[in-house]
Each structure stands twice: as structure tokens, then as C-alpha cells.
Motif scaffolding. Structure first.
Motif, PDB file in Angstrom:
ATOM      1  N   GLY A 126       0.402  -5.109  -0.578  1.00  0.00           N
ATOM      2  CA  GLY A 126       1.353  -6.209  -0.762  1.00  0.00           C
ATOM      3  C   GLY A 126       1.869  -6.277  -2.187  1.00  0.00           C
ATOM      4  O   GLY A 126       3.062  -6.527  -2.421  1.00  0.00           O
ATOM      5  N   GLN A 127       0.979  -6.038  -3.148  1.00  0.00           N
ATOM      6  CA  GLN A 127       1.387  -6.039  -4.551  1.00  0.00           C
ATOM      7  C   GLN A 127       2.421  -4.943  -4.820  1.00  0.00           C
ATOM      8  O   GLN A 127       3.391  -5.152  -5.562  1.00  0.00           O
ATOM      9  CB  GLN A 127       0.170  -5.828  -5.450  1.00  0.00           C
ATOM     10  N   ILE A 155       6.186  -9.509  -9.408  1.00  0.00           N
ATOM     11  CA  ILE A 155       4.742  -9.367  -9.575  1.00  0.00           C
ATOM     12  C   ILE A 155       4.085 -10.564  -8.900  1.00  0.00           C
ATOM     13  O   ILE A 155       4.703 -11.630  -8.780  1.00  0.00           O
ATOM     14  CB  ILE A 155       4.343  -9.287 -11.062  1.00  0.00           C
ATOM     15  N   ASP A 156       2.857 -10.389  -8.430  1.00  0.00           N
ATOM     16  CA  ASP A 156       2.160 -11.476  -7.742  1.00  0.00           C
ATOM     17  C   ASP A 156       0.779 -11.664  -8.362  1.00  0.00           C
ATOM     18  O   ASP A 156      -0.120 -10.854  -8.171  1.00  0.00           O
ATOM     19  CB  ASP A 156       2.021 -11.168  -6.251  1.00  0.00           C
ATOM     20  N   LEU A 157       0.639 -12.749  -9.111  1.00  0.00           N
ATOM     21  CA  LEU A 157      -0.638 -13.074  -9.738  1.00  0.00           C
ATOM     22  C   LEU A 157      -1.529 -13.910  -8.824  1.00  0.00           C
ATOM     23  O   LEU A 157      -2.678 -14.171  -9.157  1.00  0.00           O
ATOM     24  CB  LEU A 157      -0.409 -13.841 -11.041  1.00  0.00           C
ATOM     25  N   ALA A 158      -1.010 -14.321  -7.667  1.00  0.00           N
ATOM     26  CA  ALA A 158      -1.735 -15.266  -6.808  1.00  0.00           C
ATOM     27  C   ALA A 158      -2.394 -14.605  -5.618  1.00  0.00           C
ATOM     28  O   ALA A 158      -3.061 -15.287  -4.836  1.00  0.00           O
ATOM     29  CB  ALA A 158      -0.778 -16.351  -6.308  1.00  0.00           C
ATOM     30  N   ASN A 159      -2.251 -13.284  -5.446  1.00  0.00           N
ATOM     31  CA  ASN A 159      -2.682 -12.687  -4.175  1.00  0.00           C
ATOM     32  C   ASN A 159      -4.179 -12.824  -3.929  1.00  0.00           C
ATOM     33  O   ASN A 159      -4.607 -13.036  -2.797  1.00  0.00           O
ATOM     34  CB  ASN A 159      -2.232 -11.224  -4.067  1.00  0.00           C
ATOM     35  N   LEU A 194      -0.840   4.209   5.651  1.00  0.00           N
ATOM     36  CA  LEU A 194       0.037   5.154   6.332  1.00  0.00           C
ATOM     37  C   LEU A 194       1.257   4.447   6.920  1.00  0.00           C
ATOM     38  O   LEU A 194       2.382   4.960   6.866  1.00  0.00           O
ATOM     39  CB  LEU A 194      -0.737   5.885   7.437  1.00  0.00           C
ATOM     40  N   LEU A 195       1.042   3.246   7.477  1.00  0.00           N
ATOM     41  CA  LEU A 195       2.149   2.479   8.049  1.00  0.00           C
ATOM     42  C   LEU A 195       3.183   2.139   6.992  1.00  0.00           C
ATOM     43  O   LEU A 195       4.397   2.346   7.190  1.00  0.00           O
ATOM     44  CB  LEU A 195       1.611   1.199   8.696  1.00  0.00           C
ATOM     45  N   PHE A 196       2.725   1.620   5.851  1.00  0.00           N
ATOM     46  CA  PHE A 196       3.682   1.203   4.823  1.00  0.00           C
ATOM     47  C   PHE A 196       4.281   2.397   4.097  1.00  0.00           C
ATOM     48  O   PHE A 196       5.408   2.306   3.577  1.00  0.00           O
ATOM     49  CB  PHE A 196       3.023   0.221   3.851  1.00  0.00           C
ATOM     50  N   ALA A 197       3.572   3.515   4.061  1.00  0.00           N
ATOM     51  CA  ALA A 197       4.166   4.738   3.519  1.00  0.00           C
ATOM     52  C   ALA A 197       5.343   5.155   4.380  1.00  0.00           C
ATOM     53  O   ALA A 197       6.408   5.573   3.865  1.00  0.00           O
ATOM     54  CB  ALA A 197       3.129   5.853   3.453  1.00  0.00           C
ATOM     55  N   LEU A 228       5.981 -10.744   3.886  1.00  0.00           N
ATOM     56  CA  LEU A 228       5.203  -9.629   4.421  1.00  0.00           C
ATOM     57  C   LEU A 228       3.990  -9.343   3.544  1.00  0.00           C
ATOM     58  O   LEU A 228       2.894  -9.073   4.056  1.00  0.00           O
ATOM     59  CB  LEU A 228       6.084  -8.385   4.523  1.00  0.00           C
ATOM     60  N   ALA A 229       4.176  -9.431   2.235  1.00  0.00           N
ATOM     61  CA  ALA A 229       3.042  -9.244   1.329  1.00  0.00           C
ATOM     62  C   ALA A 229       1.969 -10.300   1.588  1.00  0.00           C
ATOM     63  O   ALA A 229       0.773  -9.996   1.605  1.00  0.00           O
ATOM     64  CB  ALA A 229       3.511  -9.314  -0.124  1.00  0.00           C
ATOM     65  N   GLY A 230       2.388 -11.555   1.823  1.00  0.00           N
ATOM     66  CA  GLY A 230       1.424 -12.608   2.138  1.00  0.00           C
ATOM     67  C   GLY A 230       0.654 -12.304   3.407  1.00  0.00           C
ATOM     68  O   GLY A 230      -0.563 -12.535   3.481  1.00  0.00           O
ATOM     69  N   LEU A 231       1.339 -11.771   4.407  1.00  0.00           N
ATOM     70  CA  LEU A 231       0.658 -11.391   5.652  1.00  0.00           C
ATOM     71  C   LEU A 231      -0.386 -10.311   5.387  1.00  0.00           C
ATOM     72  O   LEU A 231      -1.497 -10.358   5.933  1.00  0.00           O
ATOM     73  CB  LEU A 231       1.689 -10.899   6.666  1.00  0.00           C
ATOM     74  N   VAL A 232      -0.047  -9.363   4.533  1.00  0.00           N
ATOM     75  CA  VAL A 232      -1.016  -8.313   4.171  1.00  0.00           C
ATOM     76  C   VAL A 232      -2.216  -8.920   3.447  1.00  0.00           C
ATOM     77  O   VAL A 232      -3.360  -8.497   3.660  1.00  0.00           O
ATOM     78  CB  VAL A 232      -0.334  -7.237   3.303  1.00  0.00           C
ATOM     79  N   TYR A 233      -1.986  -9.928   2.616  1.00  0.00           N
ATOM     80  CA  TYR A 233      -3.103 -10.606   1.952  1.00  0.00           C
ATOM     81  C   TYR A 233      -4.022 -11.261   2.990  1.00  0.00           C
ATOM     82  O   TYR A 233      -5.239 -11.346   2.797  1.00  0.00           O
ATOM     83  CB  TYR A 233      -2.604 -11.684   0.983  1.00  0.00           C
ATOM     84  N   GLY A 234      -3.429 -11.737   4.092  1.00  0.00           N
ATOM     85  CA  GLY A 234      -4.240 -12.308   5.160  1.00  0.00           C
ATOM     86  C   GLY A 234      -5.135 -11.259   5.805  1.00  0.00           C
ATOM     87  O   GLY A 234      -6.294 -11.538   6.141  1.00  0.00           O
ATOM     88  N   VAL A 235      -4.607 -10.038   5.974  1.00  0.00           N
ATOM     89  CA  VAL A 235      -5.433  -8.948   6.496  1.00  0.00           C
ATOM     90  C   VAL A 235      -6.567  -8.649   5.512  1.00  0.00           C
ATOM     91  O   VAL A 235      -7.713  -8.410   5.915  1.00  0.00           O
ATOM     92  CB  VAL A 235      -4.580  -7.687   6.747  1.00  0.00           C
ATOM     93  N   ALA A 236      -6.249  -8.666   4.215  1.00  0.00           N
ATOM     94  CA  ALA A 236      -7.290  -8.460   3.200  1.00  0.00           C
ATOM     95  C   ALA A 236      -8.363  -9.544   3.290  1.00  0.00           C
ATOM     96  O   ALA A 236      -9.555  -9.271   3.098  1.00  0.00           O
ATOM     97  CB  ALA A 236      -6.668  -8.453   1.810  1.00  0.00           C
TER      98      ALA A 236
END
Length: 320
Positions: free
Chosen positions: A57-58, A67-71, A179-182, A221-229
Motif C-alpha cells: 500500500g505504501q 506518503i503514508d505515515l499512518a499505515n 504478484l497481483l499488484f506487480a 486501495l492502500a487502506g484495504l491492503v492495510y486491512g489485510v496486513a
């Protein structure tokens, strides 16, 4: 033909990070007996899967010159939401996970709207959101760790065997996400638009790209990835911890920078971020095996980041 192929490989953005990773592995392999073992490599991947997923996400945000300092704080809040809803509110585990993912995506949406609609700098927006998410995590959790999680929340922490090595399902999911995001960044119109936005947002707008909507979409979308993390973190630790993720924002930026993505936007590869995350994991693991105190691990990581940014800056000057 072979010389041309060699030049293309050397000139790829991930060539430098990959060489650094291989050299680090060689150094630690020669200086420790346990480094070159399947168990140790599995441990390294487990240690970097959470930060590596955050770094995906970053990467998306940094490619747009943000830039995202909150992830890390967003991830921690998402983990608390998932675990408290599942354990204390009696919500089915699948719905609890969905709620945690939605909350993290919501943070990303708000970040994107603040950046685009009010034209606030991403640094300021996410710095403020870091404090908001941190405070909400501690308020909602009541400073208490959530335990006795249902099996679905810890499933990704379980292992399967590859030869004699135990590999977690979470590690496999992290690799699949990379691989998906690549693919999305390298082979779709959306990915080309993200790079164009990072290179020059005004030119991207004039070519017909809806830059504000794209920026909001990237942050969401980056926030959604943070949820997966967050789910990966919960599955690895087996608890919902309000203290989690406090330095993961910086670790994710470190992984992105070491992987060759430019902090100025428009240049980089998500697979480079994977290599960057592995570099951090290999250094920390190798130094730990050598008995080096953790404070020196942090020192070396900081030096690596400065060197990576310096190389990026010199490269930008040469291309002007």
C-alpha cells in the motif's frame, strides 16, 4: 544477444536491491551456521509478511508522489476492530474481518479526500491520521489485548509443509499479493495511470486521466491492503494488540525505498518493494544470529535508507 540481455537486467530498477539482497545473504551465510536453512528462510518471510504487505500500500501511494505515515496505526486499529467484534460482540468471524477491512479502507478514503479535495499535503494528512488512528485504537480497545480468537482469525498463521520446512498460509498470501499488484501496476491501464500521476499530475490530467478520482482510489486501495496486513498480524500473534504497528509505518517506507521506488513518485516496482522488505528482514535476522544487539540493527537499517535515498537523488539528477 547475451550482452544486450545482461545490460537490460543490470539497468532494471530492481537490479541494485536484488544484488544487495544476494550479497547480504552471502555474508550472513558465511558468518553463521543457521542462516542457510529452510527453517530460517521461512522465519524471515514470516517476520516480513506484515511489513511487506503494508509496504504494498505504501508503494502505491509513494508512486503517486505521496506518503503514508499512518499505515501502521490504521493496521493496528483494523486488527482491534476485527478481534473485538469477533470475541466481545459475538459477530461471525467472517463479518468481523470484513468490518476491519472496511474500516481500514475508510481511513484510506478519508486520506485521499483530504489530499485531493482540500489540497492538503499527504505528509500532513497522514501525520494527523496517525494520531487519530492511534488514539481510536486505544480508546476502542480500552488498553486491553484481545485474546481467545476464533480459528478464522488465526488461520493465516497456521503452517503447511514444503519439504522439511513449515510455511505459513499468511506468507503465501503476501507473495500472492505482491504478484497481483506487480501485474496491476505493470500490465494494466490503471497501473500506467498511477505512474503518470506520479511523474506529472498536470500532464496526466491534460491527457484525460481523472487524477483526483485516481488519487482517492489509490489511497482507498492502500487502506484495504492495510486491512489485510491487520489480519496477517492478528493471525501471526494470535491476539488483538493495541500496541501493535507503532514503528511499522517507518519500516514500510524503508522497504519501499530500499526496493528502488523513488520518493518523488512515478518510478519503482512493487517487486522491488518485496526485495526491500526482504533486505530489512535478512539484515535483522542475520545480525541477530551473529549476536549483534538490536539497537545496531536499527542503526544499520537507518544507514541503508539514507544510502538508498541518496542513490535515488543522484539518479534523478543524472536523468535531468
Amino acid at each position: 544477444m547475451e550482452a544486450s540481455l545482461s545490460r537490460r537486467l543490470i539497468s532494471t530498477p530492481v537490479a541494485g536491491p536484488l544484488a544487495a539482497l544476494l550479497l547480504a545473504c552471502l555474508y550472513f551465510g558465511l558468518n553463521t551456521d543457521q542462516f542457510f536453512t529452510g527453517t530460517n528462510f521461512s522465519l524471515i518471510i514470516q517476520q516480513v509478511m506484515v511489513v511487506g504487505t503494508l509496504a504494498i500500500g505504501q508503494t502505491l501511494i509513494i508512486l503517486t508522489a505521496g506518503i503514508d505515515l499512518a499505515n501502521g496505526a490504521i493496521m493496528a486499529f483494523g486488527g482491534i476492530v476485527m478481534t473485538k467484534l469477533a470475541v466481545e460482540s459475538g459477530l461471525p468471524a467472517l463479518l468481523a474481518v470484513a468490518a476491519g477491512l472496511a474500516v481500514c479502507a475508510g481511513f484510506g478514503l478519508v486520506n485521499g479526500l483530504l489530499v485531493t479535495r482540500i489540497s492538503l499535503p499527504p505528509f500532513i494528512v497522514t501525520l494527523g491520521m496517525l494520531n487519530v488512528a492511534f488514539a481510536l485504537t486505544h480508546i476502542y480497545s480500552g488498553e486491553q489485548t484481545v485474546t481467545d480468537l476464533p480459528p478464522l482469525l488465526t488461520f493465516l498463521g497456521q503452517t503447511f509443509q514444503v519439504g522439511q520446512t513449515n510455511v505459513t498460509y499468511g506468507s503465501l498470501l503476501t507473495i500472492l499479493l505482491f504478484l497481483l499488484f506487480a501485474y496491476l501496476l505493470g500490465s494494466t491501464a490503471w497501473g500506467r495511470h498511477v505512474y503518470a500521476l506520479g511523474n506529472n499530475p498536470e500532464v496526466a490530467r491534460l491527457t484525460g486521466i481523472r487524477t483526483q478520482r485516481l488519487t482517492v482510489g489509490v489511497y482507498t486501495l492502500a487502506g484495504l491492503v492495510y486491512g489485510v496486513a491487520a489480519l496477517l498480524l492478528v493471525s501471526r500473534t494470535g491476539v488483538g494488540d493495541p500496541q501493535a504497528g507503532q514503528t511499522d509505518n517507518l519500516d514500510s517506507i524503508t522497504a519501499v525505498v530500499l526496493g528502488g521506488t523513488s520518493l518523488f513518485g512515478g518510478r519503482g516496482m512493487v517487486l522491488g518493494t518485496l526485495i526491500g522488505a526482504l533486505i530489512v528482514g535478512v539484515f535483522r535476522n542475520g545480525l541477530q544470529l551473529m549476536g549483534v544487539p538490536s539497537i545496531y540493527q536499527t542503526l544499520i537499517t537507518g544507514i541503508l535508507v539514507i544510502l538508498a535515498v541518496a542513490v535515488d537523488q543522484l539518479s534523478r539528477r543524472r536523468t535531468r
